[in-house]
Design an enzyme around this catalytic site. Structure first.
Site, mmCIF file in Angstrom:
data_model
loop_
_atom_site.group_PDB
_atom_site.id
_atom_site.type_symbol
_atom_site.label_atom_id
_atom_site.label_comp_id
_atom_site.label_asym_id
_atom_site.label_seq_id
_atom_site.Cartn_x
_atom_site.Cartn_y
_atom_site.Cartn_z
ATOM 1 C CG HIS A 119 -1.894 0.999 1.402
ATOM 2 N ND1 HIS A 119 -1.613 2.294 1.779
ATOM 3 C CD2 HIS A 119 -3.227 0.943 1.227
ATOM 4 C CE1 HIS A 119 -2.739 2.985 1.824
ATOM 5 N NE2 HIS A 119 -3.737 2.203 1.491
ATOM 6 C CG ASP A 196 0.654 -2.597 6.260
ATOM 7 O OD1 ASP A 196 -0.274 -2.682 7.101
ATOM 8 O OD2 ASP A 196 0.557 -1.962 5.196
ATOM 9 C CD GLN A 199 -6.596 -4.285 3.957
ATOM 10 O OE1 GLN A 199 -7.567 -4.984 4.227
ATOM 11 N NE2 GLN A 199 -6.721 -3.014 3.593
ATOM 12 C CE LYS A 222 -7.054 -0.214 6.178
ATOM 13 N NZ LYS A 222 -7.823 0.498 5.151
ATOM 14 C CB CYS A 361 -3.846 3.432 -1.593
ATOM 15 S SG CYS A 361 -5.037 4.726 -1.327
#
Lengths: 404, 146
Positions: A119, A196, A199, A222, A361
């Site tokens: 991202h 990261d 997600q 999220k 993104c």
């Protein structure tokens, strides 16, 4: 899934005279009533600043805020509570690491290694750091099925590599990366690994110790929490030797005219009044997810994905990006021949279906895939097989509409 | 189901322009007056090339990646501006901008571009319709400054 319709009040509405089908949870998830209630409770009954008042209200706010830190610690299986720092979100967390650890550990000629599936939040801060420090930014390639090319990872991570920063789950392809293997490659070269988790944390059980991540970052919004709250996890020994990203109140013990002494971890990093309500809301979101059980969450999303893939493959104009067996989180990115992604998204919106269209993104990934724009549907536990049936029926109708 | 709302913008004639765009050809380094515009919200990209002689647009073409609305808009725009003076073209750019913000007015001067007025019903897509016009406006500015 053990979800009652009343858990997500926002979903009980009509959009453009159709039942709302929300398929953009990878952008932001909807919030359960319990999270909304926790925010309401805090502002209605417990609102005060933290760590400074000696009155009851401030005590309550402080306790609730620090309890949220404990909840995060247990949720991601961190060893110590002081390894959990609250940030504004994933983006801020990565920027903090780049501008503190990065600025003090990266020297001219060093390498920072990321991948083509990142991202923008996990690209741009490293580009800037590389420019500031005269370092080189390198990308790990993808294999043909959309997964990370681990042979290339082995090649890209070298003795010059100081930071490796990789997403655990792709926000476009739904791929989950072998973080433990990447950690081993990074650590063999004495580099640190930032993961990261934006997600992945909402969708699967996470154990940062087992992953052996040095830094692990994610966003509250999220995973059913409020916007504006996120987490930077860091191994204590690393955090202990990093300067704070920001300075001000809350993070100091004593302040003289020309100098100041800082608080211990984690407060040393949390300058100014923190997002108290956000942290409390995130804690409530974690409570809700724990009642569902993260193993069950992952299983349920797998069912949705398999069903959606099967249904989409029956429409001959549809191209799905990434091989079927690599979709491990609730994300499907696709295009329909003859209908541009934005036109498809506008048409779906007319039928009450919310999807994302564009570059998500992730422009380097889009260029890598050779597409300018795609449609993305992303699922969460409140989505149902009915949602998928309605969406597939809508796509077929739209296909005919644009053939007119 | 009710896709008929889409007819407000995706009329047959607009789709024809999008599927068989006029003046679509690669913009290359050889093109003297050109510009590239990017819509960061969606990823659409457009390149315009516009040879101008004696304040008149003598030819024009475009390429890029775009949705039906931006492609149709570019296609209609190019039909309109070819062999026109820069003065008239600038007038039309202003008119188009007013039309897609929903102002009432006389837009006959825009010819087929009037078909895009329906985009006001889809606020998220107004930028798709204006992207080529915005690029054109910047390119003319560039030409006039030279």
């Amino acid at each position: 899934m053990k979800i009652k319709p009343s858990d997500f009040p926002i979903l009980a509405q009509q959009v453009n005279q159709h039942r709302l089908v929300y398929l953009d949870s990878a952008a932001t998830s909807q919030k359960p009533a319990s999270v909304l209630a926790a925010l309401n409770q805090y502002y209605t009954h417990d609102n005060a600043n933290v760590h400074r008042g000696i009155y009851d209200l401030s005590q309550r706010a402080t306790t609730a805020y620090e309890l949220a830190r404990d909840k995060v610690q247990h949720f991601i299986h961190a060893k110590r509570r002081e390894e959990i720092l609250f940030t504004r979100g994933t983006t801020e967390a990565i920027n903090w690491v780049a501008q503190t650890y990065g600025m003090t550990h990266i020297n001219p000629g060093d390498e920072i290694v990321i991948s083509y599936m990142e991202h923008h939040a996990n690209i741009v801060p490293w580009q800037q750091l590389a420019k500031q420090r005269g370092a080189t930014l390198k990308y790990i390639r993808l294999a043909a099925n959309g997964t990370l090319d681990m042979h290339d990872a082995d090649k890209q991570i070298t003795a010059r590599t100081k930071i490796v920063s990789i997403t655990q789950a792709s926000n476009v392809l739904g791929v989950v990366n072998p973080i433990k293997q990447i950690a081993a490659l990074a650590h063999a070269q004495h580099a640190v690994l930032l993961v990261d988790g934006a997600q992945s944390v909402p969708h699967m059980p996470i154990d940062v110790q087992q992953l052996d991540a040095d830094f692990f970052v994610f966003s509250g919004h999220k995973m059913m929490g409020p916007t504006g709250i996120g987490v930077l996890y860091g191994k204590r020994d690393l955090l202990a030797h990093i300067p704070p990203a920001q300075f001000g109140g809350e993070m100091v013990t004593t302040v003289s005219q020309n100098d100041a002494h800082f608080q211990p971890l984690p407060w040393r990093f949390e300058a100014g009044t923190p997002n108290i309500a956000g942290a409390i809301g995130l804690g409530a979101a974690i409570d809700y997810l724990l009642t569902l059980d993260m193993v069950e969450v992952a299983k349920y999303e797998q069912q949705l994905i398999q069903y959606a893939l099967e249904s989409l493959h029956k429409i001959d104009a549809i191209t799905v990006y990434g091989a079927d067996d690599v979709h491990q989180t609730g994300i499907i990115t696709f295009n329909m021949a003859g209908v541009h992604a934005h036109d498809l998204a506008t048409a779906l919106d007319q039928l009450g279906i919310a999807v994302r269209a564009g570059h998500h993104c992730a422009q380097p990934l889009m260029r890598y895939l050779g597409v300018a724009a795609t449609v993305r549907m992303s699922f969460y536990v409140y989505n149902t097989l009915d949602d998928i049936d309605d969406t597939v029926a809508a796509i077929k109708e739209i296909k005919d509409y644009f053939k007119k | 189901m009710t896709l008929h709302n889409l007819d407000q913008i995706y009329r047959q004639a607009v789709l024809d322009y999008a599927q068989h765009p006029h003046h679509k050809a690669p913009v290359t380094k050889a093109d003297s007056c050109q510009i590239e515009q990017y819509n960061p919200t969606c990823g659409d990209i457009i390149r315009l090339a516009l040879p101008v002689e004696h304040q008149t647009i003598v030819a024009c073409h475009f390429d890029g990646e775009g949705c039906a609305i931006s492609t149709a808009s570019a296609s209609i725009m190019m039909d309109l501006i070819i062999a026109q003076s820069l003065v008239t073209t600038k007038e039309q750019i202003k008119l188009f901008s007013r039309m897609v913000t929903g102002d009432d007015g006389d837009y006959k001067m825009l010819g087929d571009a009037q078909m895009l007025a329906g985009v006001t019903q889809f606020p998220a897509r107004v930028k798709c319709a204006t992207l080529p016009w915005h690029a054109l406006s910047l390119l003319i500015q560039q030409i006039e400054e030279e």
